[in-house]
Structure formats: C-alpha cells, structure tokens
Design a protein around this motif. Structure first.
Motif, mmCIF file in Angstrom:
data_model
loop_
_atom_site.group_PDB
_atom_site.id
_atom_site.type_symbol
_atom_site.label_atom_id
_atom_site.label_comp_id
_atom_site.label_asym_id
_atom_site.label_seq_id
_atom_site.Cartn_x
_atom_site.Cartn_y
_atom_site.Cartn_z
ATOM 1 N N PRO A 66 0.807 -0.871 -0.216
ATOM 2 C CA PRO A 66 -0.251 0.240 -0.076
ATOM 3 C C PRO A 66 1.284 1.307 0.540
ATOM 4 N N GLY A 67 0.110 2.098 -0.652
ATOM 5 C CA GLY A 67 0.986 3.149 -0.472
ATOM 6 C C GLY A 67 2.277 3.556 -2.525
ATOM 7 N N LEU A 68 2.198 2.324 -2.769
ATOM 8 C CA LEU A 68 3.236 2.303 -3.536
ATOM 9 C C LEU A 68 2.058 2.427 -5.218
ATOM 10 N N PRO A 69 1.972 3.384 -5.698
ATOM 11 C CA PRO A 69 1.125 3.984 -7.069
ATOM 12 C C PRO A 69 1.989 3.438 -8.133
ATOM 13 N N TRP A 70 2.572 2.412 -8.409
ATOM 14 C CA TRP A 70 3.453 1.404 -9.255
ATOM 15 C C TRP A 70 2.389 -0.201 -9.708
ATOM 16 N N ARG A 94 5.732 0.506 -13.697
ATOM 17 C CA ARG A 94 5.064 1.906 -14.617
ATOM 18 C C ARG A 94 4.768 2.478 -13.377
ATOM 19 N N ASN A 95 5.532 3.893 -13.238
ATOM 20 C CA ASN A 95 4.765 4.424 -12.258
ATOM 21 C C ASN A 95 3.193 5.332 -12.559
ATOM 22 N N LEU A 96 2.813 4.987 -12.159
ATOM 23 C CA LEU A 96 1.360 5.221 -12.380
ATOM 24 C C LEU A 96 0.719 6.796 -12.282
ATOM 25 N N THR A 100 6.959 11.852 -9.024
ATOM 26 C CA THR A 100 8.620 11.257 -8.940
ATOM 27 C C THR A 100 7.602 10.135 -7.796
ATOM 28 N N ILE A 101 8.363 9.253 -7.842
ATOM 29 C CA ILE A 101 8.563 8.208 -6.794
ATOM 30 C C ILE A 101 9.382 7.194 -6.656
ATOM 31 N N VAL A 102 9.809 7.048 -5.462
ATOM 32 C CA VAL A 102 10.910 6.082 -5.496
ATOM 33 C C VAL A 102 10.781 4.937 -4.347
ATOM 34 N N GLY A 103 10.452 3.807 -4.826
ATOM 35 C CA GLY A 103 10.276 2.589 -4.823
ATOM 36 C C GLY A 103 11.901 1.161 -4.400
ATOM 37 N N GLN A 104 11.480 0.482 -3.300
ATOM 38 C CA GLN A 104 12.336 -0.537 -2.873
ATOM 39 C C GLN A 104 11.783 -2.001 -4.089
ATOM 40 N N GLY A 134 4.530 8.795 -14.709
ATOM 41 C CA GLY A 134 3.696 8.177 -15.780
ATOM 42 C C GLY A 134 5.329 7.585 -16.550
ATOM 43 N N GLU A 135 6.306 7.172 -16.029
ATOM 44 C CA GLU A 135 7.789 6.420 -16.632
ATOM 45 C C GLU A 135 7.328 5.269 -16.864
ATOM 46 N N SER A 136 7.675 4.107 -17.848
ATOM 47 C CA SER A 136 8.025 3.293 -17.290
ATOM 48 C C SER A 136 9.207 2.615 -17.955
#
Length: 170
Positions: A66-70, A94-96, A100-104, A134-136
């Motif tokens: 939860p909280g990661l809009p990918w 893909r970032n929905l 800008t989102i940083v994930g691990q 919006g980046e894939s």
C-alpha cells in the motif's frame, strides 16, 4: 526495584538488537529468501557447472505494498532452466502517479531451502528505483541457480514485494 529496572533495560536492548540479528541470521543461512550475501559472493566465485540432466521451473511474482502507485509484472511469469545456467529475465514497472516515486524491491525465494542456491548476480532489488510521473521501465534480473541444488527441488518461486522507499529526512 533495581532488578526490575535492569531487567527492563536488558529486554529493551535485546528487542532493539533483534532486527539486525535476524537479518544477519537470514543472510547467513538463506532463510526467508535473503540471498544478498550469496549474490555478493557469487560475483567472485567460479561459475557452477550446468546440470543438463535436469530442469527446474522458476516462477516470478511481484506484489505492491500500500502507498506505492506503481504497476509491476514479470515479462516472463515462469521459465524452465538447467541448474547452473546463467539467465536474465525482466520485470516491467510503471509509475501510475503524477509524482516522482522512489521504490524498493525486497526479494523472497521459496521454498526457503532453495534460497541458498539462488544467486542474483545483478538485480534491481540491490538499489532503490526512481520513476518519474508516468515513466515505464524494464528492470533486469540476472541469476544462476547452483548446479548442486538438491534433487528434491524441482520448482521455486522468486517473489518481490515492492515498497515505497522512506523519504530522506534532509
């Protein structure tokens, strides 16, 4: 009263140290799918011999916390390979969101006894991933399953849980 205070301090220190101790234990024995130590050692180790007499099935899954809009999915949900064979597979992410989102990614191998034989040589899970709005992107995973993996293992699963990376406090 002094004994209770000392006992409470001991339990607090033990609880504080438990997480790094558990992580160290998991990396050392391959429990809970932690294979980072094996992957780092694999870069210097000679390649294992390919066992052409058998094949293994490998499934790939990805879960978003939860909280990661990918959106994330393996481009090859399942493959067959010979133990000892070097393979590369890819995941599409893909970032929905409009930010800008940083994930691990955190990997897990099952059955857990197979984790010590699953050596990741290059993986997007080694570092945090930054995606623009919006980046894939295709993210690669290069791995070897040791040729000496036990005959009792014929299939294994590499699962990734993707988390929103904590924000830098600075």
């Amino acid at each position: 009263m002094a004994r209770l205070i000392v006992l409470a301090g001991f339990f607090f220190a033990f609880g504080f140290a438990l997480v790094p101790l558990y992580d160290t234990f998991c990396e050392a024995v391959g429990f809970n799918g932690k294979t980072l130590k094996d992957a780092l050692a694999a870069k210097d180790a000679p390649p294992s011999a390919i066992n052409y007499s058998r094949k293994l099935g490998v499934q790939f899954t990805a879960t978003l916390m939860p909280g990661l809009p990918w959106e994330i999915r393996p481009l090859e949900p399942a493959i067959e390979l010979h133990p000892g064979e070097l393979r590369t597979t890819r995941f599409l992410v893909r970032n929905l969101s409009d930010q800008t989102i940083v994930g691990q990614a955190v990997p897990s191998v099952s059955p857990t006894v197979a984790a010590r034989h699953f050596r990741k040589l290059d993986c997007f899970c080694f570092t945090q991933q930054t995606l623009a709005p919006g980046e894939s992107r295709e993210m690669a995973l290069t791995f070897i399953i040791d040729g000496d993996i036990g005959d009792e293992i014929s299939e294994l699963t590499l699962a990734y849980a993707f988390f929103l990376a904590p924000k830098d406090p600075a």
